[in-house]
Design an enzyme around this catalytic site. Structure first.
Site, mmCIF file in Angstrom:
data_model
loop_
_atom_site.group_PDB
_atom_site.id
_atom_site.type_symbol
_atom_site.label_atom_id
_atom_site.label_comp_id
_atom_site.label_asym_id
_atom_site.label_seq_id
_atom_site.Cartn_x
_atom_site.Cartn_y
_atom_site.Cartn_z
ATOM 1 C CE LYS A 88 -21.966 -35.990 -4.011
ATOM 2 N NZ LYS A 88 -22.390 -34.767 -2.969
ATOM 3 C CG ASP A 110 -16.358 -29.588 1.659
ATOM 4 O OD1 ASP A 110 -15.492 -29.165 2.387
ATOM 5 O OD2 ASP A 110 -16.496 -30.051 1.121
#
Length: 305
Positions: free
Chosen positions: A9, A111
């Site tokens: 990532k 989230d």
């Protein structure tokens, strides 16, 4: 890496703070859990404006839960296992202890949504993307938590987040927000289970009512003022197991944060479900949404913890 497939990532330099936060969360050894994405290492690469920040983790070829549900219908067993693994991961984040009993600092994800859940295999999920997660360290002040801001994805925001009325003096408030968001993801999974009757095309929570990326104002009108929640059709409640799950979901997205189940309590309910025979279908049941004649034992009912 040594025959182990990895994912990288990459954060551009302007997202350094997100990389730093996520890498700090991941490097806490107590985070390790079967239902949390496996972290390998964090690195920074390059110099100047080309500098990048990397997180290297395990790779899961089935992708995120949103995409998986778009193309797969779940059996009741698959739903129990996959949803149970998600709940187990959230309960671990929120816990004061590891599975081995060692003390740990609880973490609020902040989230939780179906794109931040990866499908590990047909019966397991893992939580990922801890860029805005927060350690619920008792040594932090109310100002520390206040400075973390209103974060998350509008579609999955709890009513108190939409209203900016979070009780920052109570660390449980952050866990209650996660539980609300988790309930929406559980609804998404339930909507794609074959025991609900006709399985419709996959849809995000509130999908028919809002745009693909609804703003906070839109969600405030629906969730806060209209007290809206995703629909649970009466056809879902014919199956006893699904009825039990829907009861749990509705208790998790309660408007009152303190009335919501804890993630630990939800995990206990899933353990109870795994022990029960839900193969029979009560075709005589004609309950309206949110009603249930099936009740778990009192010890597993909704008791704030």
């Amino acid at each position: 890496i040594n025959g182990f497939t990895v994912a990288v990532k990459i954060f551009p330099c302007e997202e350094y703070s997100s990389w730093k936060n996520e890498s700090q969360i991941f490097t806490d050894a107590s985070l390790k859990h079967d239902s949390v994405l496996r972290f390998l290492t964090a690195e920074d690469r390059g110099t100047g404006p080309r500098r990048e920040y990397w997180l290297i983790t395990a790779y899961h070829s089935r992708g995120n839960l949103k995409d998986y549900l778009s193309h797969h219908v779940l059996s009741w067993m698959d739903l129990q296992k996959m949803a149970g693994s998600l709940v187990s991961g959230v309960a671990h984040l929120h816990s004061d202890y590891t599975a081995c009993g060692r003390p740990k600092i609880p973490i609020a994800h902040r989230d939780i949504k179906s794109t931040n859940v990866l499908v590990k295999n047909e019966q397991e999920c893992v939580l990922c993307d801890f860029g805005i997660a927060i350690r619920l360290d008792p040594s932090l002040t109310v100002d520390d938590f206040a400075n973390s801001g209103q974060v998350g994805t509008a579609r999955y925001m709890a009513p108190e987040v939409l209203e900016s009325r979070v009780n920052l003096e109570d660390l449980e408030s952050f866990k209650q927000m996660d539980v609300y968001s988790m309930a929406l993801v559980l609804w998404e999974m339930a909507s794609r289970c074959e025991v609900v009757g006709e399985v419709k095309n996959y849809e995000l929570p509130f999908g028919s009512k809002v745009q693909e990326q609804p703003c906070v104002d839109t969600m405030r009108d629906i969730v806060l003022h209209g007290r809206g929640r995703p629909e649970i059709p009466s056809s879902w409640l014919v199956h006893q197991g699904m009825r039990f799950l829907c009861d749990t979901i509705t208790e998790c997205w309660d408007h009152d944060p303190e009335a919501r189940l804890t993630a630990h309590c939800v995990a206990e309910r899933f353990n109870l479900m795994a022990q029960m025979d839900f193969t029979s279908v009560d075709t005589a049941t004609t309950l309206s949404p949110y009603q249930s004649s099936f009740q778990p034992p009192l010890a597993n009912r909704s008791v704030p913890q």
